[in-house]
Design a protein around this motif. Structure first.
Motif: not given
Length: 107
Positions: A59-64, A69-85
């Motif tokens: 659940d925590a991973r899904n929330v994160a 995604k929400d933060n990236a969209k607020n920055m005007g992004a179309d995608a996130v690359v090199m995602m890590r946990f």
């Protein structure tokens, strides 16, 4: 409606050219209730998977990722690359999970 926002652990998205916007994060800290903690402590005696904690981390991973995604969209992004946990415990019954990557805008 399906979310078509791309989040990938790879550096490149096939067929896409993009410019880097910047770092982006999604964070959460979660804990289980007292009853589930008691069950986990009992399971600790006999061994095996503690499913309540596995579910909490999932659940925590899904929330994160959703927050990432929400933060990236607020920055005007179309995608996130090199995602890590990254994750860590706080005390004995709380887990913090961070999803992070690079927000990009398609050209």
């Amino acid at each position: 409606m399906a979310d078509n926002f791309i989040v990938t652990t790879t550096e490149n998205i096939p067929g896409k050219n993009y410019e880097i916007i910047g770092e982006v994060f999604g964070l959460t800290t979660q804990s289980k209730n007292v009853v589930r903690n008691l069950g986990a402590n009992l399971k600790n005696i006999v061994g095996g998977e503690i499913k309540a904690y596995t579910e909490m981390l999932d659940d925590a991973r899904n929330v994160a990722v959703d927050r990432l995604k929400d933060n990236a969209k607020n920055m005007g992004a179309d995608a996130v690359v090199m995602m890590r946990f990254d994750s860590g415990s706080i005390g004995t019954d709380m887990q913090s999970v961070a999803a992070y990557g690079t927000a990009v805008k398609f050209k």
